[in-house]
Design a protein around this motif. Sequence first.
Motif, short mmCIF file in Angstrom:
data_model
loop_
_atom_site.label_atom_id
_atom_site.label_comp_id
_atom_site.label_asym_id
_atom_site.label_seq_id
_atom_site.Cartn_x
_atom_site.Cartn_y
_atom_site.Cartn_z
N PHE A 43 0.90 -1.18 0.03
CA PHE A 43 -0.07 0.00 -0.29
C PHE A 43 0.83 1.25 0.14
N ASN A 44 0.90 1.92 -1.06
CA ASN A 44 1.46 3.33 -1.08
C ASN A 44 0.46 4.21 -0.49
N VAL A 45 0.89 4.67 0.95
CA VAL A 45 0.10 5.41 1.65
C VAL A 45 0.04 6.94 1.63
N SER A 46 1.00 7.22 0.64
CA SER A 46 1.11 8.92 0.66
C SER A 46 1.25 9.62 2.12
N MET A 47 2.11 9.23 2.90
CA MET A 47 2.20 9.71 4.26
C MET A 47 3.85 10.46 4.30
N PHE A 96 6.01 5.84 3.68
CA PHE A 96 5.80 6.35 5.06
C PHE A 96 7.42 6.57 5.27
N ASP A 97 7.36 8.09 5.68
CA ASP A 97 8.67 8.73 5.95
C ASP A 97 9.41 8.05 6.89
N TYR A 98 11.02 7.88 6.58
CA TYR A 98 11.88 7.23 7.48
C TYR A 98 12.69 8.35 8.46
N LEU A 387 -8.25 12.08 0.65
CA LEU A 387 -8.80 11.24 1.71
C LEU A 387 -7.85 10.36 2.31
N SER A 388 -7.08 9.76 1.22
CA SER A 388 -6.25 8.49 1.82
C SER A 388 -5.25 8.41 0.99
N SER A 389 -5.13 8.13 -0.45
CA SER A 389 -3.88 8.20 -1.36
C SER A 389 -4.43 7.82 -2.48
#
Length: 406
Positions: A43-47, A96-98, A387-389
């Motif tokens: 899942f590419n979560v765009s976070m 998801f940023d590291y 809303l999500s990604s």
Amino acid sequence: MNSKLSCALLLGLLLLTSCAADDVHIEQAETQIATPTVRVATFNVSMDGSNYVKDFTKLSESPLPELLAEGTNEQIHNIAQIIQTVRPDIILLNEFDYTQDWQRNVELFKANFLSKAHGSAKAIDYPYAYSAPSNTGISSKFDFDGNGKKTGNAGDAYGFGFYPGQYAMVLLSRYPIDADSVRTFQHLKWHTQENAVMPMLEGQPFYDQQTWHAAKLSSKSFWDIPVRIGEHTLHVLASHPTPPVFDGPEDRNGLRNIAEIKLVADYITENSPSYLIDDKGVQGGLAPQSRFVVVGDLNAAPEGEKARPEAINHLLEHPLVNATVPPASAGGAASEDAQYAKYYTASWRARADYVLPSKAGLEIVDAGVFWPHIQDEGYELVKDRTLSSDHRLVWMDLKLIAHGGN
């Protein structure tokens, strides 16, 4: 026949039947334990910071830790609800940023989002997690994007990003991760790849030799994460190749995308190429007959307007990969009038995200993409990119079966 003797014989027969039935049940239970079915997802979560800060080009560090600590961001709650709805056992989260304190970030994501029920979607827990540094946003002294400037970040970073760790990834698992045996390929150089192709512009090399020899193969990294499932090992092969766009006629990002996908294909190939040297200096690819699953936003579609078959076919046509069951959705099918639209995994109408199991040791039970139809429950989570990604969660149920490996 004596009635007492008849009763004794009948009682003995019943006991034997009962024991036989118990043996069958035990054997069935042992078989179920020996051959579990696991749900694996990507899942590419765009976070990443670009999703939360308007002028994200000025960021020097990720805003994600603060948002996770606050625990109120709607987009992250929607991401959590999607994960809770699908309930994968193992899931790779792209973008998801590291940060160096990545374990804390994961704990905050679990405590403030995944452990909170969302409507009918119940809380879910992942006791095990893995993450590692990404090339994104790591400053370089080279002009990788060829614009005549050496900015040190964005297109001149070792992987595109405005700050270290942007667009990184993390793996969450309900099963133990053999962290000591993880292999990463963050620092592998592009030019060392067997039959590496340097970008060209008007018949001339796009990079000088110093720049070409400095370029990393992975825009983020490539990981082999062994997950222990009972007595078995499943190698989760995770990556996120660069999008094959945002460049020029030299096609540097397109060529790097091909190279990153070829890296995965080379890694699983028997008698793998000698250039495969991980970040610990260990040479070689995956051991023969290993049970594996390739996961990630690979940014390469096999068909459609955005098709890059020369990239993704390195995996889809690989003799050790089972690509016979492409995950599909009703929402994707309704997004465009094309037969292959049901396989789309991104709102921009392409199949970009993959769960690809090995033929050895795994049997595909079921698969899907979380993209509800406009009339179905859950559509409210994906109807708008904010809303999500812009990507959809892709999942596959895999049964672990006996084979020559572990």
